[in-house]
Design an enzyme around this catalytic site. Structure first.
Site, PDB file in Angstrom:
ATOM      1  N   SER A   6       0.821  -1.213   0.000  1.00  0.00           N
ATOM      2  CA  SER A   6       0.000   0.000   0.000  1.00  0.00           C
ATOM      3  C   SER A   6       0.857   1.266   0.000  1.00  0.00           C
ATOM      4  O   SER A   6       0.357   2.350  -0.310  1.00  0.00           O
ATOM      5  CB  SER A   6      -0.935   0.014   1.212  1.00  0.00           C
ATOM      6  OG  SER A   6      -1.886  -1.030   1.135  1.00  0.00           O
TER       7      SER A   6
ATOM      8  N   GLY B 191      -4.157  -2.144  -1.055  1.00  0.00           N
ATOM      9  CA  GLY B 191      -3.313  -1.826  -2.201  1.00  0.00           C
ATOM     10  C   GLY B 191      -3.101  -0.328  -2.342  1.00  0.00           C
ATOM     11  O   GLY B 191      -3.766   0.469  -1.680  1.00  0.00           O
TER      12      GLY B 191
ATOM     13  N   CYS C 216      -9.188  -2.085   3.254  1.00  0.00           N
ATOM     14  CA  CYS C 216      -8.504  -0.891   2.748  1.00  0.00           C
ATOM     15  C   CYS C 216      -8.904  -0.604   1.290  1.00  0.00           C
ATOM     16  O   CYS C 216     -10.001  -0.117   1.050  1.00  0.00           O
ATOM     17  CB  CYS C 216      -6.996  -1.048   2.937  1.00  0.00           C
ATOM     18  SG  CYS C 216      -6.134   0.547   2.987  1.00  0.00           S
ATOM     19  N   MET C 217      -8.063  -0.898   0.312  1.00  0.00           N
ATOM     20  CA  MET C 217      -8.462  -0.720  -1.079  1.00  0.00           C
ATOM     21  C   MET C 217      -9.676  -1.589  -1.397  1.00  0.00           C
ATOM     22  O   MET C 217     -10.571  -1.179  -2.143  1.00  0.00           O
ATOM     23  CB  MET C 217      -7.300  -1.078  -2.011  1.00  0.00           C
ATOM     24  CG  MET C 217      -7.633  -0.993  -3.499  1.00  0.00           C
ATOM     25  SD  MET C 217      -7.904   0.666  -4.126  1.00  0.00           S
ATOM     26  CE  MET C 217      -6.206   1.166  -4.457  1.00  0.00           C
TER      27      MET C 217
ATOM     28  N   GLN D 247     -12.700   0.242  -0.414  1.00  0.00           N
ATOM     29  CA  GLN D 247     -13.030   1.280  -1.391  1.00  0.00           C
ATOM     30  C   GLN D 247     -13.615   0.684  -2.667  1.00  0.00           C
ATOM     31  O   GLN D 247     -14.491   1.281  -3.301  1.00  0.00           O
ATOM     32  CB  GLN D 247     -11.766   2.102  -1.691  1.00  0.00           C
ATOM     33  CG  GLN D 247     -11.267   2.865  -0.466  1.00  0.00           C
ATOM     34  CD  GLN D 247      -9.789   3.227  -0.538  1.00  0.00           C
ATOM     35  OE1 GLN D 247      -9.059   2.793  -1.437  1.00  0.00           O
ATOM     36  NE2 GLN D 247      -9.331   4.026   0.404  1.00  0.00           N
TER      37      GLN D 247
ATOM     38  N   ASN E 101      -3.401   2.656   6.997  1.00  0.00           N
ATOM     39  CA  ASN E 101      -2.513   3.180   5.956  1.00  0.00           C
ATOM     40  C   ASN E 101      -3.347   3.482   4.719  1.00  0.00           C
ATOM     41  O   ASN E 101      -3.535   2.626   3.864  1.00  0.00           O
ATOM     42  CB  ASN E 101      -1.409   2.164   5.622  1.00  0.00           C
ATOM     43  CG  ASN E 101      -0.602   2.599   4.394  1.00  0.00           C
ATOM     44  OD1 ASN E 101      -0.593   3.775   4.035  1.00  0.00           O
ATOM     45  ND2 ASN E 101       0.051   1.651   3.757  1.00  0.00           N
TER      46      ASN E 101
ATOM     47  N   PHE F  29      -6.997   7.806   0.768  1.00  0.00           N
ATOM     48  CA  PHE F  29      -8.313   8.033   0.166  1.00  0.00           C
ATOM     49  C   PHE F  29      -9.372   7.503   1.117  1.00  0.00           C
ATOM     50  O   PHE F  29      -9.104   6.624   1.934  1.00  0.00           O
ATOM     51  CB  PHE F  29      -8.413   7.320  -1.186  1.00  0.00           C
ATOM     52  CG  PHE F  29      -7.504   7.892  -2.244  1.00  0.00           C
ATOM     53  CD1 PHE F  29      -7.995   8.800  -3.173  1.00  0.00           C
ATOM     54  CD2 PHE F  29      -6.169   7.525  -2.311  1.00  0.00           C
ATOM     55  CE1 PHE F  29      -7.163   9.329  -4.150  1.00  0.00           C
ATOM     56  CE2 PHE F  29      -5.326   8.044  -3.275  1.00  0.00           C
ATOM     57  CZ  PHE F  29      -5.823   8.958  -4.200  1.00  0.00           C
TER      58      PHE F  29
ATOM     59  N   HIS G  49      -6.633  -1.924   8.874  1.00  0.00           N
ATOM     60  CA  HIS G  49      -5.926  -3.186   8.679  1.00  0.00           C
ATOM     61  C   HIS G  49      -6.098  -4.107   9.893  1.00  0.00           C
ATOM     62  O   HIS G  49      -5.295  -4.067  10.829  1.00  0.00           O
ATOM     63  CB  HIS G  49      -4.436  -2.932   8.421  1.00  0.00           C
ATOM     64  CG  HIS G  49      -4.156  -2.368   7.077  1.00  0.00           C
ATOM     65  ND1 HIS G  49      -3.619  -3.124   6.049  1.00  0.00           N
ATOM     66  CD2 HIS G  49      -4.351  -1.141   6.571  1.00  0.00           C
ATOM     67  CE1 HIS G  49      -3.493  -2.362   4.969  1.00  0.00           C
ATOM     68  NE2 HIS G  49      -3.937  -1.158   5.263  1.00  0.00           N
TER      69      HIS G  49
ATOM     70  N   GLU H  34      -5.505  -7.174  10.091  1.00  0.00           N
ATOM     71  CA  GLU H  34      -4.397  -8.142  10.185  1.00  0.00           C
ATOM     72  C   GLU H  34      -3.206  -7.541  10.912  1.00  0.00           C
ATOM     73  O   GLU H  34      -2.253  -8.247  11.264  1.00  0.00           O
ATOM     74  CB  GLU H  34      -3.984  -8.609   8.788  1.00  0.00           C
ATOM     75  CG  GLU H  34      -3.046  -7.683   8.029  1.00  0.00           C
ATOM     76  CD  GLU H  34      -3.709  -6.415   7.524  1.00  0.00           C
ATOM     77  OE1 GLU H  34      -2.984  -5.460   7.186  1.00  0.00           O
ATOM     78  OE2 GLU H  34      -4.948  -6.370   7.468  1.00  0.00           O
TER      79      GLU H  34
END
Length: 370
Positions: free
Chosen positions: A51, A229, A257-258, A261, A299, A302, A343, A345
């Site tokens: 990322s 990502g 995360c990504m 989105q 992290n 966006f 995250h 994890e």
């Protein structure tokens, strides 16, 4: 251990601000978007997190490198950051299990960096002015030359980067006893996400970012995992289309995360670039379903548009950030799909959110019973 000899180095920001310091890593020049991480530990995991691809990472902790590096603490197959900016860079390490210094690690990977600058002043500057590109050089201090090179670095807004970090070919892992099959759409997956799935009885097969839904479905997975990502989610259109097809299939889907989105984009909900992202190990998040709060590892630069979510007929908010009320989690109202911006994890970070993997397993089990 070979002693590293530092040379003069320079950091130039997009707005013309200059910081002078000492070199670290390979002698050279490198640029990208400047972002700061507030974590006190876990630098090797951060530097290998896909990322962070294309970014210059500023660490707010005073000392970096003091415990060396070891293979167990990588989150991908290589260093992902464009460069490192820090206060004190240690070429010596004290941990007995470490296999080398961070300096040697950077030299082998060709990573450029700068140390011995006032990172507090730098962080205050980009916190107030907003995320911006920068360039680090330990081979020239010619500001005019660096300004020309900096102008060639694209903005993170509108940049598709999943193709730069995704696996080029399918691979997988399986536990001794396979309970579920999970297809992973790799937009820059962290290895600890895969470990968490395998530890819960999932055989995982990891597919490149542009794999067609039909190809993934041929494996007949019980559910789908869409990874974290780098880059602008609005530019990652191939993955958005895949997620739309996953939702149409109505198998369990979990996004991080990504991936979070992508779930929003697949439902017509926009994302936008933040003034400054969330990067660190101490972001407070409230779970609106349970009323409990959790400290999270994050992290991202966006975020999902809260206004478009407010009255959406198919999607509801499950988690919010307690610092700025941005959206941290969503779920579908009529389909077995959910996601979080942070995250769970960890690696590095607290384990408050690891229950989300258990929630995904519960969806897989419920789906199999049906």
């Amino acid at each position: 251990m070979k002693k590293h000899t530092s040379s003069e180095a320079l950091l130039l920001l997009e707005d013309g601000t200059v910081f002078k310091g000492k070199s670290l890593g390979r002698i050279g020049t490198s640029g990208g978007e400047l972002c700061f991480n507030t974590g006190m530990t876990g630098y090797q995991e951060i530097f290998t997190d896909p990322s962070y691809f294309g970014q210059l990472v500023v660490t707010t902790v005073s000392h970096v490198g003091n415990y060396g590096v070891q293979p167990e603490e990588v989150e991908s197959g290589r260093l992902q950051i464009s460069g490192l900016v820090c206060k004190e860079f240690s070429t010596f390490f004290s941990r007995g299990t470490a296999e080398g210094s961070l300096q040697e690690y950077f030299e082998k990977a060709g990573v450029v960096g700068i140390c011995e600058i006032d990172t507090r002043a730098l962080v205050r500057h980009i916190r107030d002015k907003g995320a911006m590109n920068g360039i680090v050089s330990s081979e020239t201090t010619d500001v005019d030359l660096l300004r020309k090179k900096l102008a060639e670095i694209p903005s993170m807004a509108g940049l598709e980067l999943a193709s730069k970090v995704s696996t080029p070919e399918v691979y997988g892992f399986a536990p001794e006893e396979v309970k579920y099959k999970v297809a992973v759409l790799d937009l820059g997956v962290k290895q600890n996400s895969l470990r968490n799935l395998v530890a819960r009885g999932c055989e995982v097969k990891v597919f490149p970012y542009n794999t067609s839904f039909e190809e993934m479905e041929q494996w007949n997975p019980d559910g789908y995992f869409v990874s974290n990502g780098p880059g602008d989610p609005a530019a990652t259109t191939v993955a958005v289309n895949s997620v739309k097809q996953m939702l149409a299939k109505e198998k369990p889907m979990f996004g991080i995360c990504m991936g979070h989105q992508m779930l929003a984009q697949a439902n017509g909900i926009a994302t936008y670039k933040m003034h400054n992202g969330h990067r660190g190990l101490n972001q407070p998040v409230k779970n609106l379903l349970t009323g409990r709060s959790e400290i999270t590892s994050q992290n991202h630069g966006f975020v999902v548009d809260a206004e478009q979510l407010r009255n959406h007929p198919e999607v509801e908010v499950t988690h919010i950030n307690l610092n700025d009320n941005t959206i941290e989690g969503i779920r579908m109202k009529t389909k077995p799909a959910f996601s979080v911006q942070y995250h769970p994890e960890s690696s590095p970070g607290p384990h408050d959110s690891v229950y989300l993997f258990d929630d995904f397993i519960a969806l897989l089990e419920k789906s199999k019973i049906k």
